[in-house]
Design an enzyme around this catalytic site. Structure first.
Site, mmCIF file in Angstrom:
data_model
loop_
_atom_site.group_PDB
_atom_site.id
_atom_site.type_symbol
_atom_site.label_atom_id
_atom_site.label_comp_id
_atom_site.label_asym_id
_atom_site.label_seq_id
_atom_site.Cartn_x
_atom_site.Cartn_y
_atom_site.Cartn_z
ATOM 1 N N SER A 77 51.917 -79.867 62.015
ATOM 2 C CA SER A 77 52.245 -80.580 63.261
ATOM 3 C C SER A 77 53.610 -81.263 63.194
ATOM 4 C CB SER A 77 51.147 -81.602 63.594
ATOM 5 O OG SER A 77 49.923 -80.970 63.834
ATOM 6 N N PRO A 78 54.653 -80.559 62.740
ATOM 7 C CA PRO A 78 55.978 -81.187 62.628
ATOM 8 C C PRO A 78 56.637 -81.470 63.970
ATOM 9 C CG PRO A 78 56.141 -78.841 62.173
ATOM 10 C CD PRO A 78 54.671 -79.152 62.292
ATOM 11 N N GLY B 286 54.707 -82.736 66.463
ATOM 12 C CA GLY B 286 53.771 -83.643 67.117
ATOM 13 C C GLY B 286 52.785 -82.980 68.042
ATOM 14 N N ARG B 287 52.215 -81.856 67.591
ATOM 15 C CA ARG B 287 51.236 -81.102 68.394
ATOM 16 C C ARG B 287 51.801 -80.752 69.768
ATOM 17 N NH1 ARG B 287 46.547 -81.372 65.360
ATOM 18 N NH2 ARG B 287 46.443 -83.122 63.907
ATOM 19 N N GLY B 288 53.089 -80.409 69.760
ATOM 20 C CA GLY B 288 53.769 -79.992 70.982
ATOM 21 C C GLY B 288 54.447 -81.117 71.739
ATOM 22 N N PHE B 289 54.051 -82.355 71.480
ATOM 23 C CA PHE B 289 54.594 -83.484 72.245
ATOM 24 C C PHE B 289 56.095 -83.643 72.046
ATOM 25 C CE2 PHE B 289 55.755 -87.955 72.724
ATOM 26 C CZ PHE B 289 55.318 -88.195 74.017
ATOM 27 N N GLY C 166 56.336 -80.338 75.306
ATOM 28 C CA GLY C 166 55.333 -79.411 75.827
ATOM 29 C C GLY C 166 54.076 -80.053 76.380
ATOM 30 N N TYR D 186 39.091 -72.589 60.747
ATOM 31 C CA TYR D 186 39.682 -72.225 62.024
ATOM 32 C C TYR D 186 38.912 -71.083 62.686
ATOM 33 C CZ TYR D 186 43.661 -74.764 59.983
ATOM 34 O OH TYR D 186 44.469 -75.700 59.379
ATOM 35 N N HIS E 7 40.662 -78.345 51.789
ATOM 36 C CA HIS E 7 41.039 -78.757 53.140
ATOM 37 C C HIS E 7 40.850 -80.260 53.354
ATOM 38 C CE1 HIS E 7 41.202 -76.974 57.499
ATOM 39 N NE2 HIS E 7 41.984 -78.010 57.367
#
Length: 332
Positions: A200-201, A203-206, A210, A55, A121
């Protein structure tokens, strides 16, 4: 917040994925914003912080290390090796010497003598998983890491690794719209006493509502290259949100909280690590402990958004070949 177990560690049931503070979603927030977010997480009682050498090509570890050093004894610190930045490019390398060198750099970046949970990773398919995990076991023996994790692996790979050294956690994507762990690895985790750390619980903001216009996503945002966020799949997926919004209104929670509550309900071994750059969203996430849903409501959630009605793969084809997680139920 309530707590859950990862190995011998007891952590808050909602952790913090720190990636978005330095990586993946376009231009990262300013140092002041990132620092405020990390300190707000401490104030909210979060004890599980997740970063990686990849990252920001080390910058995220440096940020986390600098800001959280005064609170080091209060938190469980997790990082990852085996996928790093080399000459500005993402490289998967699971060779023992590389993993050990990455760990030394991570210890320095994180300003700590030991990393509590250290993940591979990605499984480097050119290196037997037993060799990579053997190198991590050497790091445990040397006192440089406390426990070993794996990321985005199948049940078969987990079992091979666990035979070499106990695995404390498997980190993988898991949410209402990504159910891959249910095919095999979640069951293997429950059987072996391994925690499943869900990234991503929402959904990456979806799933939190968002992302409703992908043209607003910044250059460099990895979602621009993901099939679910591309036409015509994205427009189809947008059609699922009104049902989620209606249910959120009914139960007096946010859409993101419903998504988190559903993930938490799937197994006691699951620990979600939503990421955010917003203190308000952070507080919303940790407040999910106060959201109580009935079994009927949870089942309804699982029907509103499920693999049956979600359009598009979670990763583009070039990335998907790097992932070991099952993307179809294993043959019986």
């Amino acid at each position: 917040m309530r707590t859950r177990k990862i190995g011998a560690f007891e952590v808050t049931e909602i952790g913090l994925g720190c990636m978005s503070l330095s990586h993946a979603y376009g231009a990262p927030p300013s140092r002041a914003v990132a620092e405020s977010l990390l300190l707000a997480a401490i104030d909210e009682g979060v004890t599980h912080f997740d970063t990686a050498a990849l990252y920001g090509f080390g910058r995220n570890e440096q940020l986390v290390g600098e800001v959280l050093q005064p609170y080091r004894k209060r938190i469980m610190l997790a990082s990852k090796c085996g996928m790093t930045g080399v000459d500005g490019k993402r490289v998967i390398d699971g060779r023992p010497a590389t993993l050990k060198a990455t760990c030394e750099a991570s210890l320095k970046n994180l300003r700590t003598d030991v990393i509590d949970l250290y993940y591979l990773h990605r499984w480097d398919r050119t290196v037997p998983i037993e060799e990579s995990v053997g190198a991590l076991a050497d790091l445990v023996a040397a006192g440089k890491i406390r426990t070993i994790g794996l990321s985005e692996v199948s049940a078969q790979t987990l079992r091979k690794a666990h035979a070499v050294h106990p695995i404390a956690a498997v980190q993988t994507e898991y949410s209402l719209w990504t159910r891959n762990p249910e095919y095999a690895v979640l069951g293997a985790c429950e059987e072996l006493g391994v925690s499943l750390v869900a990234f991503s619980p929402v959904g990456r903001g979806f799933l939190a509502g968002g992302v409703t216009d992908t043209s607003l996503l910044m250059e460099g945002d990895i979602r621009r290259g993901m099939p679910r966020f591309q036409a015509p799949q994205f427009e189809k997926n947008l059609g699922l949100l009104p049902g989620l919004a209606e249910m959120a209104k009914e139960v007096g929670a946010t859409m993101g909280q419903l998504a988190l509550a559903w993930v938490l309900s799937r197994s006691a071994c699951i620990v979600p690590i939503p990421g955010t750059t917003s203190v308000a969203h952070l507080r919303e996430n940790v407040a999910v402990s106060g959201v109580v849903l009935t079994q009927a409501q949870l089942e309804r959630l699982g029907r509103i958004i499920s693999p049956v009605n979600v359009a598009g793969a979670r990763y583009p084809a070039a990335t998907n070949v790097e992932i070991d997680t099952e993307d179809a139920p294993p043959e019986v």
